[in-house]
Design an enzyme around this catalytic site. Structure first.
Site, PDB file in Angstrom:
ATOM      1  N   ASP A  10       2.790  60.396-100.210  1.00 47.12           N
ATOM      2  CA  ASP A  10       2.001  60.691 -99.015  1.00 47.12           C
ATOM      3  C   ASP A  10       2.911  60.506 -97.805  1.00 47.12           C
ATOM      4  O   ASP A  10       3.828  59.671 -97.822  1.00 47.12           O
ATOM      5  CB  ASP A  10       0.800  59.732 -98.920  1.00 47.12           C
ATOM      6  CG  ASP A  10      -0.322  60.155 -99.866  1.00 47.12           C
ATOM      7  OD1 ASP A  10      -0.170  61.179-100.561  1.00 47.12           O
ATOM      8  OD2 ASP A  10      -1.352  59.448 -99.906  1.00 47.12           O
ATOM      9  N   ASP A  15       2.282  59.200 -95.012  1.00 43.81           N
ATOM     10  CA  ASP A  15       2.011  58.037 -94.156  1.00 43.81           C
ATOM     11  C   ASP A  15       2.331  56.701 -94.828  1.00 43.81           C
ATOM     12  O   ASP A  15       1.898  55.658 -94.350  1.00 43.81           O
ATOM     13  CB  ASP A  15       0.545  58.068 -93.691  1.00 43.81           C
ATOM     14  CG  ASP A  15      -0.431  58.217 -94.856  1.00 43.81           C
ATOM     15  OD1 ASP A  15       0.005  58.107 -96.016  1.00 43.81           O
ATOM     16  OD2 ASP A  15      -1.637  58.448 -94.597  1.00 43.81           O
ATOM     17  N   TRP A  19     -10.882  65.380-100.065  1.00 41.56           N
ATOM     18  CA  TRP A  19     -10.404  64.013-100.338  1.00 41.56           C
ATOM     19  C   TRP A  19     -10.956  63.430-101.639  1.00 41.56           C
ATOM     20  O   TRP A  19     -12.143  63.551-101.922  1.00 41.56           O
ATOM     21  CB  TRP A  19     -10.788  63.088 -99.168  1.00 41.56           C
ATOM     22  CG  TRP A  19     -10.311  61.683 -99.406  1.00 41.56           C
ATOM     23  CD1 TRP A  19      -9.101  61.159 -99.081  1.00 41.56           C
ATOM     24  CD2 TRP A  19     -11.048  60.657-100.072  1.00 41.56           C
ATOM     25  NE1 TRP A  19      -9.019  59.867 -99.504  1.00 41.56           N
ATOM     26  CE2 TRP A  19     -10.208  59.524-100.116  1.00 41.56           C
ATOM     27  CE3 TRP A  19     -12.322  60.580-100.646  1.00 41.56           C
ATOM     28  CZ2 TRP A  19     -10.597  58.317-100.700  1.00 41.56           C
ATOM     29  CZ3 TRP A  19     -12.703  59.366-101.230  1.00 41.56           C
ATOM     30  CH2 TRP A  19     -11.847  58.256-101.242  1.00 41.56           C
ATOM     31  N   GLU A  71      -8.199  63.235-107.169  1.00 41.60           N
ATOM     32  CA  GLU A  71      -7.073  63.934-107.837  1.00 41.60           C
ATOM     33  C   GLU A  71      -6.089  62.929-108.435  1.00 41.60           C
ATOM     34  O   GLU A  71      -5.534  63.172-109.515  1.00 41.60           O
ATOM     35  CB  GLU A  71      -6.390  64.908-106.862  1.00 41.60           C
ATOM     36  CG  GLU A  71      -5.343  64.347-105.921  1.00 41.60           C
ATOM     37  CD  GLU A  71      -5.880  63.332-104.905  1.00 41.60           C
ATOM     38  OE1 GLU A  71      -7.103  63.313-104.667  1.00 41.60           O
ATOM     39  OE2 GLU A  71      -5.073  62.580-104.349  1.00 41.60           O
ATOM     40  N   ASP A  72      -5.920  61.782-107.773  1.00 38.80           N
ATOM     41  CA  ASP A  72      -5.001  60.764-108.321  1.00 38.80           C
ATOM     42  C   ASP A  72      -5.600  60.115-109.573  1.00 38.80           C
ATOM     43  O   ASP A  72      -4.881  59.788-110.520  1.00 38.80           O
ATOM     44  CB  ASP A  72      -4.640  59.710-107.258  1.00 38.80           C
ATOM     45  CG  ASP A  72      -5.850  59.195-106.489  1.00 38.80           C
ATOM     46  OD1 ASP A  72      -6.969  59.713-106.694  1.00 38.80           O
ATOM     47  OD2 ASP A  72      -5.684  58.263-105.671  1.00 38.80           O
ATOM     48  N   MET A  79       0.983  51.544 -94.411  1.00 36.97           N
ATOM     49  CA  MET A  79       0.419  52.862 -94.157  1.00 36.97           C
ATOM     50  C   MET A  79       0.263  53.052 -92.656  1.00 36.97           C
ATOM     51  O   MET A  79      -0.165  52.123 -91.958  1.00 36.97           O
ATOM     52  CB  MET A  79      -0.948  52.993 -94.835  1.00 36.97           C
ATOM     53  CG  MET A  79      -1.400  54.441 -94.923  1.00 36.97           C
ATOM     54  SD  MET A  79      -3.119  54.608 -95.389  1.00 36.97           S
ATOM     55  CE  MET A  79      -3.904  54.513 -93.794  1.00 36.97           C
ATOM     56  N   HIS A 108      -4.616  55.992 -89.352  1.00 37.63           N
ATOM     57  CA  HIS A 108      -5.061  57.283 -88.790  1.00 37.63           C
ATOM     58  C   HIS A 108      -6.516  57.525 -89.164  1.00 37.63           C
ATOM     59  O   HIS A 108      -7.068  56.850 -90.046  1.00 37.63           O
ATOM     60  CB  HIS A 108      -4.197  58.417 -89.350  1.00 37.63           C
ATOM     61  CG  HIS A 108      -4.299  58.544 -90.842  1.00 37.63           C
ATOM     62  ND1 HIS A 108      -5.199  59.366 -91.452  1.00 37.63           N
ATOM     63  CD2 HIS A 108      -3.639  57.908 -91.834  1.00 37.63           C
ATOM     64  CE1 HIS A 108      -5.069  59.252 -92.764  1.00 37.63           C
ATOM     65  NE2 HIS A 108      -4.145  58.365 -93.024  1.00 37.63           N
ATOM     66  N   ARG A 113      -9.614  60.084 -90.594  1.00 36.27           N
ATOM     67  CA  ARG A 113      -9.715  61.117 -91.632  1.00 36.27           C
ATOM     68  C   ARG A 113      -9.404  62.487 -91.019  1.00 36.27           C
ATOM     69  O   ARG A 113      -9.822  62.786 -89.896  1.00 36.27           O
ATOM     70  CB  ARG A 113     -11.131  61.119 -92.211  1.00 36.27           C
ATOM     71  CG  ARG A 113     -11.240  61.912 -93.481  1.00 36.27           C
ATOM     72  CD  ARG A 113     -12.656  61.872 -94.010  1.00 36.27           C
ATOM     73  NE  ARG A 113     -13.006  60.561 -94.598  1.00 36.27           N
ATOM     74  CZ  ARG A 113     -12.654  60.213 -95.839  1.00 36.27           C
ATOM     75  NH1 ARG A 113     -11.983  61.034 -96.597  1.00 36.27           N
ATOM     76  NH2 ARG A 113     -13.023  59.041 -96.308  1.00 36.27           N
TER      77      ARG A 113
END
Ligand code: UDH
Ligand code: NGS
Length: 363
Positions: free
Chosen positions: A212, A214, A274, A277-278, A304, A307, A309
């Site tokens: 990712d 971030d 969102w 998937e992981d 991280m 931020h 969404r």
């Protein structure tokens, strides 16, 4: 008569003494000669080696050394010397772990980062965010794949922190930012599949890190490479109080060898928005009998960038149903069914940005 006998005997004794002295002298000389013979032989050998190595290291052509040689003979001789030089230059594998790691790092996002500064601070990168260590052969060729859309500020921090870390880890690596084109719902896993396919078109990578944009590691001993089992690298995130949120969590940053990735048919292409998937990727790995390897909570610490969404990445309501059926769908949905269109490829000193149309969810 008496006198002459006396004279003769004196002469005889003197001569004998001279002969004895000569024999002693010769023996001593012979002894020292033999003793130093070994020494001189090895000295001559060393001298010859030195001359050879001087020639090898010299940038002067052999013409200077042998002025009367013919040009073809010179060419052959020069080629021979070049060959010897090449062989002498064969590099060793880099040590594992890298000896230039520093351990815990300070990571903060207070002041903004300029890409020009990052470019200046990483002069050894070549176009596309590529790097290879200088004095040794990297243990792995790693493609760093970042799913991306509208996160320019986060990308700057990622490049600022990660490039120096990856160079200290002595990896042969490239950075691929996979930018989703348009404003349809975001699809992280499909972008990661695109990254895998596109990176392999460029170089014979044997390992893939999926990160990712971030997430920044807080310790350079968390090596961004592949292991005998698929690796979860972001195990100890600040936002989860430096703990795993749950044991099967495989989100954030992970790595897989080409073989491990192909064994699970890559990642799912149909998780739009969102979440989940992981978990699907975790299910794939366990369906193929693989386990997850992880660094310790100390070495696996990461921060991280906070931020909100993102727009067009709302929670996917289908995710629970999908992760319940991974085993049934994984063989037909993955790298073998991946379809996309490359819109643009941008090469920067710090990264390769591939803008890609991944389509939209079925309605
Ligand atoms: N990503 C983008 N752009 C987007 C969406 C996602 O670049 O519009 C990439 C980016 O690399 C991000 C990754 O996809 O790090 C995962 O995105 P995510 O939204 O699934 O996960 P993230 O951890 O945010 O970034 C989770 C929701 C945060 C809600 C916070 C509420 N306070
Ligand atoms: C789980 C999600 C994962 C996600 C993880 C952490 O609930 O995709 O939370 O999310 N699984 C499902 O929704 C099925 S995070 O806090 O980082 O936004 O990665």
């Amino acid at each position: 008569m008496g006198d002459s006998t006396l004279n003769f005997s004196l002469l005889h004794r003197t001569c004998s003494l001279v002969v004895i002295l000569c024999i002693v002298h010769l023996s001593v000389t012979l002894f020292y000669y033999l003793r130093t013979l070994d020494l001189r032989l090895s000295f001559v050998q060393n001298q010859q080696m030195q001359v050879l190595s001087d020639i090898k290291n010299s940038t002067i052509s052999l013409e200077v050394i042998i002025p009367k040689a013919t040009s073809s003979a010179l060419k052959n001789a020069n080629n021979f010397v070049l060959n010897v030089t090449e062989k002498a230059k064969v590099l060793e594998k880099c040590p594992d772990p890298s000896p230039i790691l520093v351990g815990p790092l300070r990571v903060e996002f207070g002041s903004s980062v300029s890409l020009d500064v990052v470019r200046r601070e990483n002069p050894r990168l070549s176009s596309g965010g590529r790097y290879k260590p200088d004095g040794c052969v990297a243990l792995q060729k790693v493609a760093m794949i970042i799913p991306f859309r509208n996160r320019e500020e986060h990308l700057k921090y990622w490049l600022y922190y990660l490039h120096p870390i990856l160079q200290r880890q002595q990896l042969d690596y490239g950075v691929y930012v996979i930018n989703q084109y348009g404003d349809e719902t975001f699809n992280r896993a499909k972008l990661l599949n695109v990254g895998y396919a596109e990176a392999l078109k460029e170089y014979d990578y044997d390992c893939f890190v999926f990160s990712d944009v971030d997430l920044i590691p807080m310790d350079d001993r968390n090596t961004y490479k592949c292991y005998s089992q698929p690796r979860h690298l972001s195990v100890s995130m600040d936002k989860f109080g430096f703990k795993l949120p749950y044991l099967q969590y495989f989100g954030g940053v992970s790595s897989m060898s080409k073989e491990q990735y192909l064994k699970i048919n890559g990642f799912p292409n149909n998780y739009w928005g969102w979440g989940g998937e992981d978990d699907d990727i975790f299910n794939r790995l366990s369906a193929r009998g693989m386990s997850i390897s992880r660094p310790s909570a100390e070495i696996g610490k990461c921060r991280m960038i906070r931020h909100n969404r993102d727009a067009k990445n709302e929670a996917n309501p289908q995710r629970f149903n999908r992760i319940a059926h991974t085993r049934q769908t994984m063989d037909r949905d993955g790298i073998n069914s991946l379809k996309y269109e490359v819109v643009n490829i941008e090469k920067d000193q710090l990264f390769t940005k591939i803008t890609v149309d991944v389509g939209r969810p079925e309605r």
